[in-house]
Design a protein around this motif. Structure first.
Motif, PDB file in Angstrom:
ATOM      1  N   SER A 107      53.128  43.472  30.062  1.00 11.02           N
ATOM      2  CA  SER A 107      51.948  44.325  29.895  1.00 11.02           C
ATOM      3  C   SER A 107      51.209  44.406  31.225  1.00 11.02           C
ATOM      4  O   SER A 107      51.181  43.431  31.994  1.00 11.02           O
ATOM      5  CB  SER A 107      51.015  43.763  28.815  1.00 11.02           C
ATOM      6  OG  SER A 107      50.298  42.652  29.296  1.00 11.02           O
ATOM      7  N   LEU A 108      50.632  45.560  31.493  1.00 12.12           N
ATOM      8  CA  LEU A 108      49.883  45.770  32.738  1.00 12.12           C
ATOM      9  C   LEU A 108      48.515  46.358  32.430  1.00 12.12           C
ATOM     10  O   LEU A 108      48.426  47.329  31.676  1.00 12.12           O
ATOM     11  CB  LEU A 108      50.614  46.763  33.667  1.00 12.12           C
ATOM     12  CG  LEU A 108      51.605  46.170  34.670  1.00 12.12           C
ATOM     13  CD1 LEU A 108      52.904  45.850  33.970  1.00 12.12           C
ATOM     14  CD2 LEU A 108      51.855  47.124  35.814  1.00 12.12           C
ATOM     15  N   SER A 109      47.486  45.788  33.045  1.00 17.35           N
ATOM     16  CA  SER A 109      46.123  46.294  32.888  1.00 17.35           C
ATOM     17  C   SER A 109      45.931  47.481  33.834  1.00 17.35           C
ATOM     18  O   SER A 109      46.722  47.685  34.759  1.00 17.35           O
ATOM     19  CB  SER A 109      45.132  45.187  33.241  1.00 17.35           C
ATOM     20  OG  SER A 109      45.183  44.959  34.649  1.00 17.35           O
ATOM     21  N   PRO A 110      44.867  48.241  33.647  1.00 16.56           N
ATOM     22  CA  PRO A 110      44.563  49.310  34.620  1.00 16.56           C
ATOM     23  C   PRO A 110      44.436  48.761  36.053  1.00 16.56           C
ATOM     24  O   PRO A 110      44.852  49.419  37.006  1.00 16.56           O
ATOM     25  CB  PRO A 110      43.226  49.870  34.123  1.00 16.56           C
ATOM     26  CG  PRO A 110      43.228  49.584  32.640  1.00 16.56           C
ATOM     27  CD  PRO A 110      43.946  48.264  32.498  1.00 16.56           C
ATOM     28  N   ILE A 168      40.985  29.444  33.173  1.00 21.51           N
ATOM     29  CA  ILE A 168      41.568  29.842  34.458  1.00 21.51           C
ATOM     30  C   ILE A 168      41.267  31.323  34.715  1.00 21.51           C
ATOM     31  O   ILE A 168      40.854  31.716  35.809  1.00 21.51           O
ATOM     32  CB  ILE A 168      43.092  29.574  34.460  1.00 21.51           C
ATOM     33  CG1 ILE A 168      43.357  28.070  34.427  1.00 21.51           C
ATOM     34  CG2 ILE A 168      43.771  30.226  35.673  1.00 21.51           C
ATOM     35  CD1 ILE A 168      44.818  27.686  34.185  1.00 21.51           C
ATOM     36  N   ALA A 169      41.441  32.125  33.669  1.00 24.44           N
ATOM     37  CA  ALA A 169      41.217  33.570  33.799  1.00 24.44           C
ATOM     38  C   ALA A 169      39.763  33.858  34.171  1.00 24.44           C
ATOM     39  O   ALA A 169      39.481  34.743  34.975  1.00 24.44           O
ATOM     40  CB  ALA A 169      41.591  34.273  32.500  1.00 24.44           C
ATOM     41  N   GLU A 170      38.858  33.072  33.595  1.00 18.14           N
ATOM     42  CA  GLU A 170      37.443  33.282  33.875  1.00 18.14           C
ATOM     43  C   GLU A 170      37.149  33.086  35.376  1.00 18.14           C
ATOM     44  O   GLU A 170      36.416  33.867  35.979  1.00 18.14           O
ATOM     45  CB  GLU A 170      36.640  32.277  33.041  1.00 18.14           C
ATOM     46  CG  GLU A 170      35.176  32.581  32.927  1.00 18.14           C
ATOM     47  CD  GLU A 170      34.415  31.387  32.397  1.00 18.14           C
ATOM     48  OE1 GLU A 170      34.901  30.745  31.433  1.00 18.14           O
ATOM     49  OE2 GLU A 170      33.348  31.088  32.949  1.00 18.14           O
ATOM     50  N   VAL A 171      37.768  32.044  35.957  1.00 16.43           N
ATOM     51  CA  VAL A 171      37.578  31.789  37.382  1.00 16.43           C
ATOM     52  C   VAL A 171      38.190  32.925  38.209  1.00 16.43           C
ATOM     53  O   VAL A 171      37.556  33.448  39.143  1.00 16.43           O
ATOM     54  CB  VAL A 171      38.226  30.436  37.786  1.00 16.43           C
ATOM     55  CG1 VAL A 171      38.216  30.256  39.298  1.00 16.43           C
ATOM     56  CG2 VAL A 171      37.514  29.289  37.089  1.00 16.43           C
ATOM     57  N   THR A 205      44.976  38.792  26.007  1.00 16.74           N
ATOM     58  CA  THR A 205      45.268  39.467  27.269  1.00 16.74           C
ATOM     59  C   THR A 205      44.076  40.268  27.784  1.00 16.74           C
ATOM     60  O   THR A 205      43.666  40.101  28.941  1.00 16.74           O
ATOM     61  CB  THR A 205      46.495  40.380  27.085  1.00 16.74           C
ATOM     62  OG1 THR A 205      47.603  39.564  26.705  1.00 16.74           O
ATOM     63  CG2 THR A 205      46.830  41.142  28.359  1.00 16.74           C
ATOM     64  N   ASP A 206      43.502  41.111  26.943  1.00 15.39           N
ATOM     65  CA  ASP A 206      42.411  41.986  27.399  1.00 15.39           C
ATOM     66  C   ASP A 206      41.095  41.221  27.521  1.00 15.39           C
ATOM     67  O   ASP A 206      40.410  41.320  28.532  1.00 15.39           O
ATOM     68  CB  ASP A 206      42.229  43.160  26.423  1.00 15.39           C
ATOM     69  CG  ASP A 206      43.405  44.130  26.501  1.00 15.39           C
ATOM     70  OD1 ASP A 206      44.308  43.922  27.332  1.00 15.39           O
ATOM     71  OD2 ASP A 206      43.420  45.102  25.713  1.00 15.39           O
ATOM     72  N   GLU A 207      40.778  40.453  26.486  1.00 17.46           N
ATOM     73  CA  GLU A 207      39.481  39.758  26.483  1.00 17.46           C
ATOM     74  C   GLU A 207      39.368  38.773  27.649  1.00 17.46           C
ATOM     75  O   GLU A 207      38.328  38.644  28.276  1.00 17.46           O
ATOM     76  CB  GLU A 207      39.307  39.028  25.147  1.00 17.46           C
ATOM     77  CG  GLU A 207      37.892  38.543  24.907  1.00 17.46           C
ATOM     78  CD  GLU A 207      37.761  37.811  23.581  1.00 17.46           C
ATOM     79  OE1 GLU A 207      38.261  38.337  22.555  1.00 17.46           O
ATOM     80  OE2 GLU A 207      37.163  36.717  23.584  1.00 17.46           O
TER      81      GLU A 207
END
Ligand SMILES: *Cc1c(COP(=O)(O)O)cnc(C)c1O
Length: 366
Positions: free
Chosen positions: A199-202, A147-150, A173-175
């Motif tokens: 957690s929050l990404s940039p 799902i994340a890839e899409v 999470t990051d990968e």
């Protein structure tokens, strides 16, 4: 009593002991050290280099924090829902004025990545995707990596409810590129209820800067400022932090991959055991079945009250169904502090309960 619901979960004795430690000042160096140690270990399980923030709330508070920090009223967001907790995520966004585009799947089914692709293609104005990693209401785990890839390919913000997965089921999470990930202390963390993590990404922080949502208690900008000194903006649940520190220490001693493997193994035992009793699991495909909770259809002629009551008589607490699954299923929680021997005990009690119900006069069965 053996607590086998998908949260709150049982506590190891060491965690119980840790929770009753004398109180400390939440603005002291001792607390800062404690918070930094906890966050370091959470990052290991979230598999992220990003900061993980501690909230004093249940998991739903962290879902609300996700919504109010990175979304804005009027913004269009795709909510991928495979059950009751997916509905909750979209509902929180809707309440805050977000325009929710729903993509729903039947109970026991996982999200189709093709359908997500189609939804994102059909409406380029969608800016973010809400998704549940492990749908606790149906014992179903979404293929989050796919799902994340899409979502990455369409360059949308990915907001993940990992409340009943992080710490028990692998999430990178990051990968994988998950922008916001939330969890809660009472699920796989062998800790009492009372704290949630986010957690929050940039990219999520960039969305935070743009967000026009009102927020106060859950303003993660405040959490970010205070985290620099190992503190939270408001008084945290200090006793839960003591417990969490110990729970994380135990999980780390076991080893992250071993923890995931134990959950997968116990879930497989649970599924094999209920099938042996002639019962059906809610997700039809084992590839989609959760490692943290097993949802089972009640057999014909057995009510939820009978099943759960019979289990309770044997000192085991299992969960019922939620929303449209209410009265139709029962759920065995097997996350956090659980051994292979305990799941065998649960399965034996299900067997006894079913045979007792079958032996009872039919008038008592309706
Ligand atoms: C338990 C759970 C929640 C709700 O958490 P609370 O701590 O009860 O607020 C949300 N999503 C999932 C997937 C859960 O398992």
């Amino acid at each position: 009593m053996m607590l086998r619901v998908p949260g709150p979960t049982p506590l190891p004795p060491e965690v119980q002991q840790a929770e009753i430690r004398p109180m400390i000042d939440h603005r002291s160096p001792e607390f800062s050290q404690l918070q930094k140690r906890i966050v370091g270990r959470l990052k290991h399980f979230f598999q992220t280099e990003n900061e993980v923030y501690l909230l004093t709330s249940s998991g739903t508070g962290a879902m609300e924090a996700a919504v109010v920090n990175v979304l804005s009223p009027g913004q269009r967001v795709l909510c991928v829902s495979i059950g009751n907790f997916g509905e909750r995520f979209g509902e929180i966004a809707r309440i805050y004025g977000v325009e929710v585009i729903w993509l729903r799947f039947a109970n026991g089914e996982v999200a189709s990545t093709d359908a997500i692709k189609d939804a994102l293609t059909a409406d380029p104005s969608i800016t973010a995707v809400l998704v549940t990693h492990n749908e606790t209401s149906s014992g179903t785990t979404n293929p989050l990596a796919k799902i994340a890839e899409v979502v990455r390919r369409f360059d949308k913000l990915l907001i993940v409810d990992g409340i009943s997965s992080v710490g028990s089921i692998e999430i990178k999470t990051d990968e994988w590129g998950c922008d916001v990930v939330v969890s809660g202390s009472q699920k796989g963390w062998m800790t009492p209820p009372g704290m949630a993590f986010v957690s929050l990404s940039p990219r999520a922080w960039a969305a935070y800067e743009q967000s026009k949502m009102p927020r106060y208690y859950f303003d993660l900008g405040q959490a970010r400022r205070f985290a620099e000194r190992g503190q939270t903006p408001w008084t945290p649940a200090v006793s839960i932090a003591f417990a969490l520190d110990k729970g994380l220490e135990l999980l780390e001693q076991e080893g992250r991959e071993n923890v995931f493997a134990r959950h997968a193994r116990i879930a497989a035992t649970a599924r094999a055991g209920v099938r042996e009793l002639g019962l059906k699991i809610v997700p039809q495909d084992d590839a989609n079945a959760s490692s943290t909770v097993t949802a089972v259809w009640l057999p014909e002629g057995v009510t939820e009250a009978q099943l759960r009551g019979g289990m309770r008589e044997q000192n085991i607490i299992v969960a019922g169904g939620q929303a449209e699954l209410s009265g139709k299923i029962f759920r065995i929680g097997h996350l956090g502090y659980i051994s292979d021997a305990e799941i065998a005990t649960v399965l034996a009690a299900v067997r006894t309960t079913l045979s007792n119900v079958a032996a009872a006069p039919s008038t008592a069965r309706s």
